[in-house]
Scaffold this motif. Sequence first.
Motif, PDB file in Angstrom:
ATOM      1  N   LYS A  25       1.714  -2.852   5.971  1.00  0.00           N
ATOM      2  CA  LYS A  25       1.059  -2.601   4.678  1.00  0.00           C
ATOM      3  C   LYS A  25       1.470  -3.650   3.646  1.00  0.00           C
ATOM      4  CE  LYS A  25       2.632   0.754   2.010  1.00  0.00           C
ATOM      5  NZ  LYS A  25       2.990   2.114   1.601  1.00  0.00           N
ATOM      6  N   GLY A  84      -6.060   8.425  -1.714  1.00  0.00           N
ATOM      7  CA  GLY A  84      -5.703   7.391  -2.671  1.00  0.00           C
ATOM      8  C   GLY A  84      -6.440   7.653  -3.962  1.00  0.00           C
ATOM      9  N   ASN A 124      -4.400   5.865   4.140  1.00  0.00           N
ATOM     10  CA  ASN A 124      -3.764   5.840   2.829  1.00  0.00           C
ATOM     11  C   ASN A 124      -3.273   4.454   2.452  1.00  0.00           C
ATOM     12  OD1 ASN A 124      -1.291   6.436   0.903  1.00  0.00           O
ATOM     13  ND2 ASN A 124      -2.802   8.079   0.781  1.00  0.00           N
ATOM     14  N   GLU A 181      -4.171   2.261  -0.736  1.00  0.00           N
ATOM     15  CA  GLU A 181      -3.111   1.730  -1.606  1.00  0.00           C
ATOM     16  C   GLU A 181      -3.280   0.223  -1.825  1.00  0.00           C
ATOM     17  OE1 GLU A 181       0.905   2.775  -0.349  1.00  0.00           O
ATOM     18  OE2 GLU A 181       1.639   0.945  -1.302  1.00  0.00           O
ATOM     19  N   ASP A 197      -0.955   4.503  -5.987  1.00  0.00           N
ATOM     20  CA  ASP A 197      -0.910   5.450  -4.870  1.00  0.00           C
ATOM     21  C   ASP A 197      -0.036   4.834  -3.807  1.00  0.00           C
ATOM     22  OD1 ASP A 197      -2.584   7.655  -5.446  1.00  0.00           O
ATOM     23  OD2 ASP A 197      -4.288   6.288  -5.408  1.00  0.00           O
ATOM     24  N   ILE A 198       1.099   5.403  -3.578  1.00  0.00           N
ATOM     25  CA  ILE A 198       1.957   4.862  -2.514  1.00  0.00           C
ATOM     26  C   ILE A 198       2.294   5.992  -1.555  1.00  0.00           C
ATOM     27  CG2 ILE A 198       4.194   3.812  -1.969  1.00  0.00           C
ATOM     28  CD1 ILE A 198       4.016   2.378  -4.693  1.00  0.00           C
ATOM     29  N   PHE A 199       2.011   5.743  -0.308  1.00  0.00           N
ATOM     30  CA  PHE A 199       2.285   6.756   0.707  1.00  0.00           C
ATOM     31  C   PHE A 199       3.736   6.603   1.130  1.00  0.00           C
ATOM     32  CE2 PHE A 199       2.031   8.810   4.819  1.00  0.00           C
ATOM     33  CZ  PHE A 199       1.108   9.813   4.590  1.00  0.00           C
ATOM     34  N   TYR A 200       4.482   7.664   1.102  1.00  0.00           N
ATOM     35  CA  TYR A 200       5.894   7.543   1.467  1.00  0.00           C
ATOM     36  C   TYR A 200       6.290   8.632   2.455  1.00  0.00           C
ATOM     37  CZ  TYR A 200       6.753  11.402  -1.772  1.00  0.00           C
ATOM     38  OH  TYR A 200       6.742  12.605  -2.395  1.00  0.00           O
ATOM     39  N   TRP A 234       7.604   3.901  11.896  1.00  0.00           N
ATOM     40  CA  TRP A 234       7.299   3.928  10.459  1.00  0.00           C
ATOM     41  C   TRP A 234       7.478   2.557   9.801  1.00  0.00           C
ATOM     42  CZ3 TRP A 234       5.596   6.622   6.257  1.00  0.00           C
ATOM     43  CH2 TRP A 234       6.008   6.158   5.028  1.00  0.00           C
ATOM     44  N   LEU A 261      -4.530   8.788  -7.123  1.00  0.00           N
ATOM     45  CA  LEU A 261      -3.705   8.913  -8.334  1.00  0.00           C
ATOM     46  C   LEU A 261      -4.179   7.974  -9.444  1.00  0.00           C
ATOM     47  CD1 LEU A 261      -0.020   9.285  -7.118  1.00  0.00           C
ATOM     48  CD2 LEU A 261      -1.411  10.941  -8.325  1.00  0.00           C
ATOM     49  N   GLU A 308      -6.252  -0.562  -3.992  1.00  0.00           N
ATOM     50  CA  GLU A 308      -5.957  -0.252  -5.385  1.00  0.00           C
ATOM     51  C   GLU A 308      -5.062  -1.328  -5.988  1.00  0.00           C
ATOM     52  OE1 GLU A 308      -3.437   3.134  -5.896  1.00  0.00           O
ATOM     53  OE2 GLU A 308      -2.964   2.293  -7.861  1.00  0.00           O
ATOM     54  N   PHE A 330      -1.753   7.653   7.707  1.00  0.00           N
ATOM     55  CA  PHE A 330      -1.003   6.578   7.051  1.00  0.00           C
ATOM     56  C   PHE A 330      -1.888   5.341   6.878  1.00  0.00           C
ATOM     57  CE2 PHE A 330       1.536   2.775   6.858  1.00  0.00           C
ATOM     58  CZ  PHE A 330       2.561   3.114   5.994  1.00  0.00           C
TER      59      PHE A 330
END
Lengths: 472, 416
Positions: free
Chosen positions: B312, B378, B339, B343, A115-118, B305, B380, B346, B336
Motif C-alpha cells: 500500500k 473509505g 480499503n 485510502e 481513511d487508513i485501514f489498520y 500483513w 471518513l 484519497e 484490506f
Amino acid sequence: MTLYSFLRATYIICLTYFLCLALYFLFLLIISFFEAGKRALEHRYEDYNLVSVSRFTIPVSILIPALNEGKIILRCIRSVLNLIYPEFEVIVINDASTDGTLDILIEEFGLEERDIFYRKRFNTSKISRIYKSKKYPNLTVLDKVDGGGKAEALNIALDFAKYRYTCNIDADTVVQKDALLKSMRPILLEPDKIVGVGSSFGIINGFDIENGKISKLKLSKLSLGTFQTLEYIRGFIGNRLAWSRLNHMLCICGAFAVWRKDFLYEIGGFSSDFTCEDLEITFRAYDYIVKNKKPYKVVMLPYHVAWTEGPERVVNLIKQRNRWQRVTNETMFHYRHMLFNPKYGMLGFTGAGYFLFYEVLGIFFEVASWAAALTGVLTGYFDISQFFLIILIMILCYTMSTLVSLLIFDRTQRLFSLRVMTVLVLLSFVEFFGYRQIISVARVLGTIDFIRKDKRWHKFERIGAPSGVVSA
Amino acid sequence: MMQDLTAYYWIIAKVMIIFSASAAGFTLISKFFTEARMENKAIRLRKIDSAIDFPAKENEEVVKKISFSLLSEAGIDEILHIADRIEGLPERSKEIWRGRLLGLKKLDKIRNIAVSSASKEKRIKAIKILGGVKTESHVSLLISIIDRSGDKDIIYAGIQALGRTRDMLPARYLISLLGADKFSNSKIASILETFPVPVIIELLKRKEDKDPRVRFWVATILAHYPGEAAASALKDMALDGDPNVRAAVCESLGKIGAKESLSFLYNSLQDDFWFVRLHAVKALGYFMSGESITKILPSLEDRNWWVRYDAKEVLKKYGQESIPHLRPTLKSRDRFARNSAAEILEELGYANRVLDEFTSAGEKEAGEIIADMIKAEGYLWLGARLRKAEAGPRLSILKLIEKTDKNLFEEIKEKY
C-alpha cells in the motif's frame, strides 16, 4: 503492653527502619556512581554524527497520548519534530479531549482527515478520525471516541506504529534534540537483548524553552518545582540507575519510555486495569522475562533527555502523588508473587522488596515515627533529644541520598551552573520541612484511595509555562 | 536499654551528618574546580581550533610551524582533538599534520596507553588517536587490541578508530568481524559505509562467504555503492539459499535502482518467506516503473500483513500512475485490498477530484467511483467534505451515501 513499651517498640522499629533505608540508599548510590560513570564514558565517545545519519540507525515510532493537553501539547510536538534522528514517525492520540486539543492540532499542523485501514490487536475503543499532517508527513493524529485512559490510547497507537521500537512521550513533556540518539544507543548495540529503555528527565518549571528547545536553564524562583527537581534527580540517578545495573529496573517512567513493539505484543500491551500504566508494564515485563527465561534487559540511562511539567500548586502535587501511590500499591499487590521469591533473584529482594518496604509501607513508618516521637514527648516518656534523633535520622536518610545523587548527576552531565547547584545542595537540607510532609499527606491519601479501589487519574490543570518562558 | 540504643543511634546520626556535610562540600568544591577546568580546556581547544583554521593553513611552512608548536605542548586530550580536527583539512595540510603526529615522542606512550592503561577512558582516547595516525603498524596494533579485548567500549573505540583510516586493511578486518559476534553488526556496517568506493573490492570477495550473516551484510552494504559492480554482485547473490540474504539483495537492488533486476524482484514477490516478499515490494518502490504497479497490486492481498501494508505504501509513492489500476481493486474480494485502494485514491487527491466532478456536474461515473469507495469503507474523508460543503452539494453527497449504504447514511447524517 503499656503505652510506654508500645511507644518504645515503635520508636526503635522506626529508627531501625530509617537506618536500613539509609544503608540501602548508600548501596544503590555506590552502584549508581559506577553505572553513571560507565554511561557517561559511552556517551562521550559515541560518534553521534554518524548515528544521526546512518541508515542502520533503528527507526522509532513516537507515541504521544493526550487528554486535555491543549495548553501544552504544541511545545511537546514541536520538540519531538525537532529531534535529530534519521527516521521516526509521530503518532498523537487525542483521548477524547474536551478542551479543543484536536482543533489546536488541526490548525497548527495542517491536519487532513484520512481513511487508513489498520490492524487492531487489542480490545480498545474506536477511533473516530485519523489525521495526517500536510506540513509534516511523519505526523499522524488519531482521535479516539471515548477516553479509555492512557493505556488504551497507547495500545491503539501501537496498532498504527510502523517501526519496531516505540517511544512513549507524555504530552506535557519537552524532549531534548538528541533524546532519541542517546536513548537508542544501547539498543543499537544490543537490539536482540534490550527491550526497554528509560532515561532521566527533569522538571521544566523554571526553564526557558524556545521552539521546543531548552534555551536557558535557571532556577529563577524557588517553588514546588525546584523540590521536584531534587526528587527526580534522587529517583533517577540515586535509585533507578543502580537497579538498571542490577538488572531489575522496575520502573520506566511513562513520560519518556522506549519499548520494543514485538515485546509489548508478547506481554499483552499496556493494561487499563491500573491507575496508570508505566510501573505496571515494567513489572509485567520483568515477570515475563523471568518466567520465560528470556535474555532481555530493561535499561535506565542517566542523561536528561526530556523535561516535564511538575505541579506548582500543593493540591495538584497531592493529586499527582496520590496517583503514584495508588499505582504503586496496585502494582505491588498484583505482583506480590515476585516478593522475596528466589526464582526472581535479586529482583525479588532489592527490587520488589524496596517497593514493598519503601514505596508501599514507607508511609506507615513515617507516620508512626512522627506519632511515636510526638506522643512520647507529650506524655513525658521520651526526652526532647529522642524526638530530635528520629527526625534527624529521617532528614539525613533523604538528604544523604539527594546530595550524593546530585554529585553523580553533575559528574554525568553538567547541566546546572555552580549557582544552581549551590541552591540545590542547600535545598536538599530543607526539603524535609514542608515539602516532605506534603508528599506524606499525598501518600496517605493514595493509600486510602487504593483501599477504596479508586482508579481515576485525577488530572490536574496545566499552567503551560510555569516559571519559564515558552515561545514558538 | 532505650537509653543505650539511642546513644548508639546518636553516634550513627553524627556519622550521617558528617557524611552529608562532606557530600555537600565535595559536590560544590568539585563543581567549582570542574567548571574552572572545563573552562581552561575549552580555551585551550579554541586556541587549537583557531591555529588549525589559521587563514594561511594552505601554506606548508606555516602549517609545519603551527603543527610543531601545538603538538609539542599538547596533552592527550589536545592530541585527540587535533587528530579529529585535521580530518577536515586539505590533503597536503593533513599529511603534514599526520607526519607530525607520527613523529611525536609521546606516540610510544600513547601506544602503551592504548594497549595496557588501567584507565578505560585513557585507553579509548589513545585508541582514537592511533586511528588518526593511520599507519599500517598502528592499524595492526588496533586490530590486535580489538581481538584481545573483551570490553565492548574498547572494542567499539577500536572499530571507530579503524573506521577513521578508510583503508583496505581495516576494511577487510571489519568485514570479517561481521560474522564474528564480537560487536553489533549494524554498527560495523554503518562504519564500513563511510569507506570510499574501493571498499567494494573487499566486499565482493566475501559475497560467497560461508557465513550467511557476512553475506547478508555484504548485500546490505553494497546498496551504498551503486554501480555496475554492486549490481552484478547482487544479481549473483539473488538465488542465495538464505532468505535473509535474498531479502537484503532485494532491498539493495531497489536502492541501487538496477532496472535489469526487475524480473528477479517480480519473482521474489512469490517467495515462500514473507520478509523476502516484503523487501521485494519495498525495492519496487524505488523504481517507479509503471509496469511494476500491476505486479505489486496482488501483494495487497498477500497472506502477511506487513507485505500488504508496504504494498500500500509503495503504491502511494507511484502517485497518479497507479490510479487506473486501483479503481478495479476497489471491488476486490479482499477487504484490506479494497480499503487500501480507497485510502490511496484519497491520499492522492483523486477522491476529492471525483467528488468535485460529481457535485458540480453530477457525473455518473464519478458517483460510481465514490460509491465503490464507500463500499470499500473509505468514507471518513467524506465527513470533512460534508462539514465544509454548501447546501446543494451536501444534499447530493448525502443522497449518494444513502443510496450506497443506509447504515452509513444514518451514522454520517448524525455526525456531520
